[in-house]
Write a protein that holds these residues in place. Structure first.
Motif, PDB file in Angstrom:
ATOM      1  N   GLY A   1       5.198  23.903  -5.381  1.00 61.59           N
ATOM      2  CA  GLY A   1       4.331  24.940  -5.568  1.00 61.59           C
ATOM      3  C   GLY A   1       4.374  25.947  -4.266  1.00 61.59           C
ATOM      4  N   LYS A   2       5.188  25.959  -3.591  1.00 63.05           N
ATOM      5  CA  LYS A   2       5.723  27.016  -2.814  1.00 63.05           C
ATOM      6  C   LYS A   2       6.234  28.509  -3.472  1.00 63.05           C
ATOM      7  CE  LYS A   2       6.591  23.757   1.122  1.00 63.05           C
ATOM      8  NZ  LYS A   2       7.581  23.375   2.009  1.00 63.05           N
ATOM      9  N   ALA A   3       5.753  29.571  -2.796  1.00 63.63           N
ATOM     10  CA  ALA A   3       5.983  30.899  -3.641  1.00 63.63           C
ATOM     11  C   ALA A   3       7.160  31.068  -2.945  1.00 63.63           C
ATOM     12  CB  ALA A   3       4.985  32.109  -3.260  1.00 63.63           C
ATOM     13  N   TYR A   4       8.070  31.913  -3.686  1.00 59.60           N
ATOM     14  CA  TYR A   4       9.466  32.562  -3.279  1.00 59.60           C
ATOM     15  C   TYR A   4       9.915  33.647  -4.219  1.00 59.60           C
ATOM     16  CZ  TYR A   4      12.124  30.005  -6.868  1.00 59.60           C
ATOM     17  OH  TYR A   4      12.555  29.693  -8.087  1.00 59.60           O
ATOM     18  N   LEU A   5      10.909  34.489  -4.063  1.00 60.61           N
ATOM     19  CA  LEU A   5      11.289  35.479  -4.686  1.00 60.61           C
ATOM     20  C   LEU A   5      12.731  35.151  -5.258  1.00 60.61           C
ATOM     21  CD1 LEU A   5      10.152  38.700  -2.885  1.00 60.61           C
ATOM     22  CD2 LEU A   5       9.176  37.725  -4.835  1.00 60.61           C
ATOM     23  N   SER A   6      13.086  35.253  -6.272  1.00 61.08           N
ATOM     24  CA  SER A   6      14.314  35.232  -6.887  1.00 61.08           C
ATOM     25  C   SER A   6      14.789  36.429  -7.107  1.00 61.08           C
ATOM     26  CB  SER A   6      14.123  34.516  -8.303  1.00 61.08           C
ATOM     27  OG  SER A   6      15.251  34.228  -8.851  1.00 61.08           O
ATOM     28  N   LEU A   7      16.004  36.863  -6.606  1.00 59.76           N
ATOM     29  CA  LEU A   7      16.538  38.070  -6.321  1.00 59.76           C
ATOM     30  C   LEU A   7      17.680  37.999  -7.142  1.00 59.76           C
ATOM     31  CD1 LEU A   7      15.489  37.664  -3.389  1.00 59.76           C
ATOM     32  CD2 LEU A   7      15.878  40.006  -3.409  1.00 59.76           C
ATOM     33  N   LYS A   8      18.001  39.164  -7.762  1.00 58.78           N
ATOM     34  CA  LYS A   8      19.418  39.594  -8.546  1.00 58.78           C
ATOM     35  C   LYS A   8      19.636  40.943  -7.715  1.00 58.78           C
ATOM     36  CE  LYS A   8      21.529  40.903 -12.671  1.00 58.78           C
ATOM     37  NZ  LYS A   8      21.734  41.341 -14.105  1.00 58.78           N
ATOM     38  N   LEU A   9      20.936  40.988  -7.117  1.00 63.25           N
ATOM     39  CA  LEU A   9      21.419  42.168  -6.519  1.00 63.25           C
ATOM     40  C   LEU A   9      22.623  42.498  -7.193  1.00 63.25           C
ATOM     41  CD1 LEU A   9      21.192  40.879  -2.686  1.00 63.25           C
ATOM     42  CD2 LEU A   9      19.615  42.226  -3.998  1.00 63.25           C
ATOM     43  N   ASP A  10      22.788  43.791  -7.623  1.00 66.38           N
ATOM     44  CA  ASP A  10      23.864  44.368  -8.328  1.00 66.38           C
ATOM     45  C   ASP A  10      24.214  45.657  -7.993  1.00 66.38           C
ATOM     46  OD1 ASP A  10      25.838  44.417 -10.059  1.00 66.38           O
ATOM     47  OD2 ASP A  10      24.706  44.352 -11.733  1.00 66.38           O
ATOM     48  N   ASP A  11      25.589  45.799  -7.578  1.00 65.09           N
ATOM     49  CA  ASP A  11      25.938  47.155  -6.900  1.00 65.09           C
ATOM     50  C   ASP A  11      27.416  47.376  -7.650  1.00 65.09           C
ATOM     51  OD1 ASP A  11      25.690  49.422  -4.852  1.00 65.09           O
ATOM     52  OD2 ASP A  11      27.615  48.525  -4.687  1.00 65.09           O
ATOM     53  N   PRO A  12      27.911  48.511  -7.962  1.00 64.99           N
ATOM     54  CA  PRO A  12      29.206  48.728  -8.367  1.00 64.99           C
ATOM     55  C   PRO A  12      30.333  48.052  -7.339  1.00 64.99           C
ATOM     56  CG  PRO A  12      27.846  50.781  -8.757  1.00 64.99           C
ATOM     57  CD  PRO A  12      27.083  49.963  -7.862  1.00 64.99           C
ATOM     58  N   SER A  13      29.991  48.204  -6.201  1.00 63.29           N
ATOM     59  CA  SER A  13      31.043  47.564  -5.252  1.00 63.29           C
ATOM     60  C   SER A  13      31.191  45.989  -5.262  1.00 63.29           C
ATOM     61  CB  SER A  13      30.819  47.924  -3.739  1.00 63.29           C
ATOM     62  OG  SER A  13      29.417  47.326  -3.454  1.00 63.29           O
ATOM     63  N   LEU A  14      30.183  45.118  -6.097  1.00 69.36           N
ATOM     64  CA  LEU A  14      30.261  43.855  -5.983  1.00 69.36           C
ATOM     65  C   LEU A  14      30.892  43.525  -7.425  1.00 69.36           C
ATOM     66  CD1 LEU A  14      26.447  43.171  -5.423  1.00 69.36           C
ATOM     67  CD2 LEU A  14      28.671  42.871  -3.708  1.00 69.36           C
TER      68      LEU A  14
ATOM     69  N   SER B   1      17.747  33.653  -3.356  1.00 72.43           N
ATOM     70  CA  SER B   1      16.118  33.459  -3.170  1.00 72.43           C
ATOM     71  C   SER B   1      15.818  33.996  -1.681  1.00 72.43           C
ATOM     72  CB  SER B   1      15.865  32.000  -3.265  1.00 72.43           C
ATOM     73  OG  SER B   1      16.272  31.596  -4.424  1.00 72.43           O
ATOM     74  N   LEU B   2      14.431  34.513  -1.851  1.00 73.12           N
ATOM     75  CA  LEU B   2      13.943  34.852  -0.457  1.00 73.12           C
ATOM     76  C   LEU B   2      12.786  33.663  -0.117  1.00 73.12           C
ATOM     77  CD1 LEU B   2      13.619  37.045   1.988  1.00 73.12           C
ATOM     78  CD2 LEU B   2      12.015  37.752   0.550  1.00 73.12           C
ATOM     79  N   LEU B   3      13.071  32.860   0.707  1.00 73.83           N
ATOM     80  CA  LEU B   3      11.900  31.797   1.280  1.00 73.83           C
ATOM     81  C   LEU B   3      11.307  32.064   2.342  1.00 73.83           C
ATOM     82  CD1 LEU B   3      14.774  29.077   0.646  1.00 73.83           C
ATOM     83  CD2 LEU B   3      13.434  29.772  -1.113  1.00 73.83           C
ATOM     84  N   ALA B   4      10.067  31.471   2.274  1.00 73.48           N
ATOM     85  CA  ALA B   4       9.338  31.832   3.440  1.00 73.48           C
ATOM     86  C   ALA B   4       9.661  30.694   4.468  1.00 73.48           C
ATOM     87  CB  ALA B   4       7.761  31.731   3.134  1.00 73.48           C
ATOM     88  N   SER B   5       9.635  31.078   5.891  1.00 73.17           N
ATOM     89  CA  SER B   5       9.681  30.418   7.064  1.00 73.17           C
ATOM     90  C   SER B   5       9.137  31.186   8.127  1.00 73.17           C
ATOM     91  CB  SER B   5      11.207  30.131   7.417  1.00 73.17           C
ATOM     92  OG  SER B   5      11.932  31.093   7.583  1.00 73.17           O
TER      93      SER B   5
END
Length: 94
Positions: A63-76, A83-87
């Protein structure tokens, strides 16, 4: 999971930086989408004024909230999923 960055949260917005062997980005911002669509991202990720990714609000099995991220850039070579997790300080994990 490895920790590749840290962020601070304020008003559902996040500011921070990430660093790994291949990525180094300072002044990253994760900001809410003004009018999210069904299935679309809840946040956008910016490096300066350039959009480099998106994030979706999720909940873990416990039940803990978090953000699931997708980073994309032509250099990658390929997108980076993380994931961005709270602490005490928000952690960015890959």
């Amino acid at each position: 999971m490895s920790v590749i960055g840290s962020f601070t949260a304020k008003d559902n917005k996040y500011r921070g930086a990430i660093a790994s062997l291949t990525i180094r980005a300072n002044d990253l911002r994760i900001v809410p989408v003004r009018q999210p669509t069904e299935g679309g991202p809840s946040h956008r990720v910016y490096a300066g004024r350039i959009e480099i990714g998106a994030a979706w609000s999720k909940r873990s099995r416990d039940g803990k909230a978090y953000l699931s991220l997708k980073l994309d850039d032509p250099s990658l070579m390929a997108p980076v999923y993380a994931s961005l997790l709270a602490s005490e300080a928000a952690r960015f994990t890959n």
